[in-house]
Design an enzyme around this catalytic site. Structure first.
Site, PDB file in Angstrom:
ATOM      1  N   SER A 120       0.817  -1.214   0.000  1.00 16.25           N
ATOM      2  CA  SER A 120       0.000   0.000   0.000  1.00 16.25           C
ATOM      3  C   SER A 120       0.846   1.257   0.000  1.00 16.25           C
ATOM      4  O   SER A 120       0.378   2.317  -0.413  1.00 16.25           O
ATOM      5  CB  SER A 120      -0.849   0.061   1.277  1.00 16.25           C
ATOM      6  OG  SER A 120      -1.681  -1.052   1.389  1.00 16.25           O
ATOM      7  N   HIS A 141      -1.401  -3.145  -7.181  1.00 18.35           N
ATOM      8  CA  HIS A 141      -2.082  -2.739  -5.949  1.00 18.35           C
ATOM      9  C   HIS A 141      -3.586  -2.910  -6.112  1.00 18.35           C
ATOM     10  O   HIS A 141      -4.235  -2.134  -6.831  1.00 18.35           O
ATOM     11  CB  HIS A 141      -1.716  -1.286  -5.601  1.00 18.35           C
ATOM     12  CG  HIS A 141      -2.265  -0.839  -4.293  1.00 18.35           C
ATOM     13  ND1 HIS A 141      -2.839   0.394  -4.105  1.00 18.35           N
ATOM     14  CD2 HIS A 141      -2.362  -1.473  -3.099  1.00 18.35           C
ATOM     15  CE1 HIS A 141      -3.240   0.501  -2.852  1.00 18.35           C
ATOM     16  NE2 HIS A 141      -2.977  -0.617  -2.224  1.00 18.35           N
ATOM     17  N   GLU A 153      -3.895  -0.640  -9.334  1.00 15.41           N
ATOM     18  CA  GLU A 153      -2.826   0.290  -9.721  1.00 15.41           C
ATOM     19  C   GLU A 153      -1.632  -0.555 -10.165  1.00 15.41           C
ATOM     20  O   GLU A 153      -1.186  -1.436  -9.415  1.00 15.41           O
ATOM     21  CB  GLU A 153      -2.434   1.180  -8.542  1.00 15.41           C
ATOM     22  CG  GLU A 153      -3.531   2.172  -8.162  1.00 15.41           C
ATOM     23  CD  GLU A 153      -3.135   3.033  -6.968  1.00 15.41           C
ATOM     24  OE1 GLU A 153      -3.069   4.253  -7.126  1.00 15.41           O
ATOM     25  OE2 GLU A 153      -2.901   2.485  -5.872  1.00 15.41           O
ATOM     26  N   ASN A 191      -3.812   5.888  -2.349  1.00 13.48           N
ATOM     27  CA  ASN A 191      -3.537   6.049  -0.909  1.00 13.48           C
ATOM     28  C   ASN A 191      -2.934   7.409  -0.573  1.00 13.48           C
ATOM     29  O   ASN A 191      -3.033   7.873   0.562  1.00 13.48           O
ATOM     30  CB  ASN A 191      -2.631   4.925  -0.401  1.00 13.48           C
ATOM     31  CG  ASN A 191      -3.431   3.660  -0.170  1.00 13.48           C
ATOM     32  OD1 ASN A 191      -4.655   3.710  -0.031  1.00 13.48           O
ATOM     33  ND2 ASN A 191      -2.766   2.520  -0.135  1.00 13.48           N
TER      34      ASN A 191
END
Ligand code: CAA
Ligand code: NAD
Length: 286
Positions: A120, A141, A153, A191
């Site tokens: 992350s 991701h 991602e 994130n």
């Protein structure tokens, strides 16, 4: 482009179980590795439960569930991933643990396999340098819950080859996901925006801005977020959020990424969210 046939997944927790489920469901022979046989059993049961729910809801034919489960196996032995074409790591968000696992994988898994991490907040460059094949290392991701969330991602480093990147992008598509290209910055695209928002919700609570329930209701009913920030924090895991915040704060040195004291206290007290039965909400009676 070399075809991916066999997928390895490291970790069968919240994310690894979802990634393994989606890979097996998309037709790949999939092997998922956990650290103990109890965790392998628990993880594979979780996948069976999730597929069973999809059947109950009329989303999946029972025969497809059975075929998916037949393509899936669990193991404690890293050697069982040796002939995988891609290995996706989804273990704890900790650089030392990722270093251990990637340097061992590098010895064990065939030389032309791709390595991916579901990290992350760590940078893929750091992870790639734990291997002798940095050109074959990418970020993939996924989002929680993996069977539902459409986004992946895809992250390349300065060292990722064009062929590895294209294979990873196509692989994400083959899972029925919508891939986007993210650069190798801590937190990638999502994130970098989501984590400060979640941490700000905790700071708002600390400062008496509203109750957990009212802050959640505010963002759910006022902004249409499917989950308010505290429900989402409990869902992601407060331990994972705490590790992510520390890593992003170390990287950017900006207050918006700093873990609030209440988050640290909750993790220290074992209130990890839904997975431990208690976080900002109590799940023990649900
Ligand atoms: N497995 C398979 N399908 C599932 C599922 C699961 N675990 N959970 C829900 N579903 C399906 C349901 O079948 C349902 O499908 P239909 O609408 O087609 O019938 C759909 O998903 C919605 O489910 P529910 O009606 O049960 O529940 P809901 O409407 O409350 O939605 C949710 C659940 C999809 C999780 C929704 O609340 C949501 O989108 N929450 C936000 C999740 C989010 O923000 N995730 C990102 C977290 S951050 C992250 O992942 C990055 C990181 O690095 C930390
Ligand atoms: P989790 O704690 O639910 O699961 C991690 C699992 O990895 C545990 O079951 C643990 O036993 C296992 N594990 C630890 N070391 C291992 C090893 N050497 N080999 C195999 N298994 C090992 O954590 P999670 O929420 O699934 O997070 C996993 C990764 O995915 C982290 O990097 C996290 O940042 C990332 N991520 C999490 C979310 C989320 O919403 N929780 C979303 C996207 C990405």
């Amino acid at each position: 482009m070399k075809k991916i046939k066999k997928v390895g997944v490291l970790g069968c927790g919240l994310m690894g179980s979802g990634i393994a489920e989606v890979a097996a469901r998309s037709g790949y022979e999939t092997v998922v590795r956990e650290v103990t046989s109890e965790l392998v059993e628990k993880g594979v049961q979780k996948i069976g439960g999730s597929l069973g729910k999809a059947v109950e809801r009329g989303k999946l034919e029972a025969s497809v569930r059975d075929e998916t489960l037949a393509r899936l196996s669990g193991t404690v032995k890293l050697e069982d991933l040796a002939d995988c074409d891609i290995v996706i790591e989804a273990i704890v968000e900790n650089l030392d643990e990722k270093k251990k696992i990637f340097s061992t994988l590098d010895e064990v898994v065939k030389k032309d396999a791709l390595f991916a991490s579901n990290t992350s907040s760590l940078t893929m460059t750091q992870i790639a340098m734990f291997t002798h094949r940095p050109d074959q290392v990418v970020g993939l991701h996924f989002f929680n819950p993996v069977p539902v969330m459409k986004l992946v991602e895809v992250v390349r480093t300065l060292l990722t080859s064009e062929d590895s990147y294209e294979r990873a992008f196509e692989f994400a598509r083959s899972l029925g996901k919508e891939p986007i290209a993210a650069s190798d910055n801590s937190g990638f695209i999502v994130n970098r925006l989501l984590v400060p928002y979640l941490l700000d919700a905790i700071r708002a609570l600390e400062e008496g801005g509203g109750s957990v329930e009212d802050i959640d209701k505010g963002m759910h009913l006022g902004c249409g977020s499917p989950m308010g920030p505290f429900t989402l924090l409990d869902f992601v895991g407060l331990d994972t959020t705490y590790y992510i915040a520390n890593i992003m704060f170390d990287e950017y040195r900006e207050k918006r990424f700093a873990p609030p004291p209440l988050l640290k206290q909750m993790v220290t007290a074992g209130r990890l969210g839904k997975k431990s039965g208690r976080g900002f909400y109590d799940y023990s009676k649900k």
